[in-house]
Design a protein around this motif. Sequence first.
Motif, PDB file in Angstrom:
ATOM      1  N   PRO A 136       0.820  -1.218   0.000  1.00 38.03           N
ATOM      2  CA  PRO A 136       0.000   0.000   0.000  1.00 38.03           C
ATOM      3  C   PRO A 136       0.856   1.272   0.000  1.00 38.03           C
ATOM      4  O   PRO A 136       0.480   2.270  -0.615  1.00 38.03           O
ATOM      5  CB  PRO A 136      -0.814  -0.122   1.295  1.00 38.03           C
ATOM      6  CG  PRO A 136      -0.810  -1.578   1.637  1.00 38.03           C
ATOM      7  CD  PRO A 136       0.480  -2.124   1.104  1.00 38.03           C
ATOM      8  N   THR A 182     -10.687  -5.490  -8.351  1.00 38.48           N
ATOM      9  CA  THR A 182     -10.212  -6.156  -7.133  1.00 38.48           C
ATOM     10  C   THR A 182     -10.483  -7.657  -7.246  1.00 38.48           C
ATOM     11  O   THR A 182     -11.334  -8.084  -8.023  1.00 38.48           O
ATOM     12  CB  THR A 182     -10.967  -5.635  -5.904  1.00 38.48           C
ATOM     13  OG1 THR A 182     -12.371  -5.844  -6.129  1.00 38.48           O
ATOM     14  CG2 THR A 182     -10.701  -4.157  -5.663  1.00 38.48           C
ATOM     15  N   ASN A 217      -6.577  -7.539   1.585  1.00 41.22           N
ATOM     16  CA  ASN A 217      -7.619  -6.511   1.596  1.00 41.22           C
ATOM     17  C   ASN A 217      -8.633  -6.876   0.516  1.00 41.22           C
ATOM     18  O   ASN A 217      -8.462  -6.523  -0.637  1.00 41.22           O
ATOM     19  CB  ASN A 217      -6.930  -5.160   1.309  1.00 41.22           C
ATOM     20  CG  ASN A 217      -7.904  -4.017   1.238  1.00 41.22           C
ATOM     21  OD1 ASN A 217      -9.034  -4.117   1.723  1.00 41.22           O
ATOM     22  ND2 ASN A 217      -7.483  -2.913   0.628  1.00 41.22           N
ATOM     23  N   THR A 238     -11.852  -6.398  -1.183  1.00 44.85           N
ATOM     24  CA  THR A 238     -12.935  -5.419  -1.318  1.00 44.85           C
ATOM     25  C   THR A 238     -13.650  -5.663  -2.635  1.00 44.85           C
ATOM     26  O   THR A 238     -13.239  -6.494  -3.421  1.00 44.85           O
ATOM     27  CB  THR A 238     -12.372  -3.986  -1.308  1.00 44.85           C
ATOM     28  OG1 THR A 238     -11.392  -3.883  -2.339  1.00 44.85           O
ATOM     29  CG2 THR A 238     -11.759  -3.637   0.017  1.00 44.85           C
TER      30      THR A 238
END
Length: 814
Positions: free
Chosen positions: A102, A379, A401, A403
């Motif tokens: 990130p 995603t 993550n 999503t």
Amino acid sequence: MAIARYLLGGLCLYTSAHAQAFDSTASNDDAFSYVQPLNTTILGPYGHSPSVLPAPNATGNGGWEDALAKAREFVAQLTLEEKADMVTGQPGPCVGNIVALPRLGFNGLCLQDGPLAIRVADYASVFAAGVTAAATWDKGILYERGFAMGQEFRAKGAHVALAPVCGPLGRSAYSGRNWEGFSPDPYLTGIAMERTVTGIQDAGVQATAKHYIGNEQETQRNPTFNPNGSVTDVLFEAVSANIDDRTIHELYLWPFANAVHAKVASVMCSYQRINGSYGCENSKTLNGLLKTELGFQGYVMSDWGATHSGLATAEGGMDMNMPGGLGMYGLYPQLGSVWGGNLTAAVNNGSLPESRVDDMIIRILTPYYLLGQDQDFPTTDPSSADLNTFSPRSTWLREFNLTGPSNRDVRDDHGALIRRHGAAGTVLLKNENNALPLKSPKSIAVFGNDAGEDTQGFYNQVNFEYGTLSVGGGSGTGRLTYLITPLEAVKQRAAQDNALVQQWLNNTLIINSNVTDLWIPQVPEVCLVFLKTWAEEGADRPHLDVDWDGNDVVESVAKYCNNTVVVTHSSGINTLPWADHPNVTAIVAAHYPGQESGNAIVDVLYGDVNPSGHLPYTIALNGTDYNAPPTTAIQTNGTDDWQSWFDEKLHIDYRYFDAENITVRYEFGFGLSYTIFNMSEITATAVETGISSLPADQPTQPGGNPLLWTTLYQVSLDVSNSGDVYGAAVPQLYVSLPDSAPEGTPLRQLRGFEKVYLSPGETQSVTFDLLRRDLSYWDVVQQNWVIPEGEFTLHAGWSSRDFQAEAAITVVSS
Ligand SMILES: *[C@@H]1O[C@H](CO)[C@@H](O)[C@H](O)[C@H]1NC(C)=O
Ligand SMILES: *[C@@H]1O[C@H](CO)[C@@H](O)[C@H](O)[C@H]1NC(C)=O
Ligand SMILES: *[C@@H]1O[C@H](CO)[C@@H](O)[C@H](O)[C@H]1NC(C)=O
Ligand SMILES: *[C@@H]1O[C@H](CO)[C@@H](O)[C@H](O)[C@H]1NC(C)=O
Ligand SMILES: *[C@@H]1O[C@H](CO)[C@@H](O)[C@H](O)[C@H]1NC(C)=O
Ligand SMILES: *[C@@H]1O[C@H](CO)[C@@H](O)[C@H](O)[C@H]1NC(C)=O
Ligand SMILES: *[C@@H]1O[C@H](CO)[C@@H](O)[C@H](O)[C@H]1NC(C)=O
Ligand SMILES: *[C@@H]1O[C@H](CO)[C@@H](O)[C@H](O)[C@H]1NC(C)=O
Ligand SMILES: *[C@@H]1O[C@H](CO)[C@@H](O)[C@H](O)[C@H]1NC(C)=O
Ligand SMILES: *[C@@H]1O[C@H](CO)[C@@H](O)[C@H](O)[C@H]1NC(C)=O
Ligand SMILES: *[C@@H]1O[C@H](CO)[C@@H](O)[C@H](O)[C@H]1NC(C)=O
Ligand SMILES: *[C@@H]1O[C@H](CO)[C@@H](O)[C@H](O)[C@H]1NC(C)=O
């Protein structure tokens, strides 16, 4: 890639003898010492797998320069720990995962199986298998299939598709994974690779050419570990595919060259050894052939658990360790990795130059930037995580993550396309008395356990008895969302004629019955017999017959039904011993057509689609006629003793049958139609004059010396449809090299084909481009492609043994 089933059976917490990681004693040379010296008489100058060091850096040439600059900029910002993360897989939602960063806006990489579908997914399509796609001989379909698959991978958030397959090529008829790839002919497979890679990557997804190289059998593809031993206790190393230099170039490397030429993002190194050295630490094949000779600019990813060393793999040219953990199939990340933290340690203690790690990452990120995967890439569908049996959530060591919407339906209108592809790859092998197409029969009997609904679910991992077989097993399978069965489609079509449809789906019952006791007193107008043949990853085929006593089913039905039409759903080669039975009026090889199986076959049986598939392999008279069997056992018990000698060299499939003049049942390239095609004489025109034997030295581009890919001759012919119905012809061009070519040169080799769609009365002109590589052999002394002097013969026809026209050309003047 391994299949989850092994998780259940294995429970083996062993690591390989080579898992010495980066300790001070590890050296690349360890990969190249053998217990037994290899026979240099057989292998020639190749002899053994020599060290080719260091690993070449990517340059981005061939149009990847801008993407490479972005990758380089990214790498410059990484810490050493982050670098190790970029090249070492982690358990996560996909079958392969590179974690996100990130801090630099990098969302990670999701790698998913496989060659005919995004496997770990719901609401995704199951396409026709590679063998079906090859049987279409249709370059348009090969691209379209790749593109549609790419769209589904992308919509599910998979950056990398573990597809397509050209290893196995199909050296042996018995190899368990041939159906995932295309054809034992390297030219046909090469075109299929190029078209599929381009399709997948045009959809924005990275393609992976696998399994590199010589992965021609499943038996002993991995080492055998001592179940009672320590982590270093290997009872037997994996089989070694021992391949000479000319053979590796002209057969097994050939389609990989097409993939590299098409700018494939990734190449997966294989499980087994090549000339004594494991596929993922073989610096000759990785640094030498792939990265230097072919100028490959992407990254080499390991097959799942094929990484058996730290330093030797890193130096040998591997760029990404998948799935990253230790042990069989890399299933034990909790025990660590020979990369990961060991890679950082190796850089810190000076054993591995950091620039090698940088090059790995540059190679990984260049295609990522090239395909715009840093911009608006979907995603990963969170449902992937729930369906992933390979690395279920309980195994995750890092956070992911997840999503975006779950359970995304990515199928679009691909069902219609899959139906068309399945029909186009259906091969009509026999058609007596105009048995096909069916002419609105009023009474139909359906036989065989391949006709009906699947009884064990839609995610096929075993050779289930009852239900139609639309794809094979292992990591190359797909998870069906629906399946049109042959019986369902026949019933639906027969309803248009108010026909009577009777069915018997129990093979044992059919074999044990006098079938006249089964059907209504009148013999049915047609008896449709549906048979199947299973094949899967991890096992070679025990025989070449249809499964479930299918041969006896045919005999039982044909004894009393004089219009018996046999349809096979099969991984590939079946020997069809009843092919000459007078009551077997038609035989249709439908291979593995995917989810629209029933519709595709009924389209052909009723003539809504004129069959135009052609065999991408040879059907011999007897299973014992095939050469080059897998090595299934060894007589000695030395650790290193599993050896597979490719001493048939270039003579596999039709090259062998032609060289030995062996009569076959249906030859490579064969396929019937409901119409009649004619072929004119051929004309060959030189595109260049003053052609040299050797290509001039040119800077390497992806695919090798760019001059190998230039057209030297154009060969033209006319094809016409003189029958009554629309149909597609497949004119094929075979080339015989002059007598001056070295001993061992095959009599004829496929060097051109086209699929031509023609209305009745229509004629079209077809032109085949003969590239420099198509007219060359690999010279082991000069280490180059050489055009031999003398007269070439060009044979044009409808199969490898049905020639309609010939011409002679002399390419180089002496
Ligand atoms: C090597 O192979 C050749 C050809 O098969 C054979 O004649 C020779 O005996 C072999 N040599 C050794 C040392 O095994
Ligand atoms: C690769 O590039 C680095 C500089 O980034 C250089 O130090 C190294 O020597 C190069 N390796 C090779 C094999 O050219
Ligand atoms: C492993 O141990 C079991 C039980 O002692 C024994 O039966 C078996 O033969 C051993 N296997 C090997 C390969 O040593
Ligand atoms: C390094 O590799 C060894 C196996 O050779 C393994 O036991 C260890 O856990 C690895 N270390 C890390 C940090 O993964
Ligand atoms: C998780 O992903 C979403 C969507 O891509 C992004 O907005 C968010 O910043 C990510 N969160 C973390 C912690 O990476
Ligand atoms: C199939 O037929 C055999 C022989 O009649 C019988 O024994 C068997 O039970 C049948 N199988 C099923 C699933 O009905
Ligand atoms: C099968 O049935 C037919 C019709 O009843 C009969 O003619 C034939 O002899 C039978 N075959 C056998 C092997 O019993
Ligand atoms: C073919 O079928 C007919 C019934 O239509 C039967 O009389 C004949 O014996 C069969 N031929 C063979 C070779 O089984
Ligand atoms: C099959 O047998 C029937 C009579 O039983 C006959 O009318 C028909 O012509 C035969 N068909 C073929 C293809 O021989
Ligand atoms: C196939 O060949 C083997 C070995 O020559 C022979 O025993 C067998 O009968 C043959 N099978 C057929 C169906 O011809
Ligand atoms: C296999 O190894 C054992 C000892 O471990 C030895 O006694 C035996 O002779 C070997 N068998 C062969 C066929 O080499
Ligand atoms: C191949 O077989 C055919 C037919 O049996 C024969 O005419 C021809 O001479 C044979 N060719 C070779 C090279 O043996």
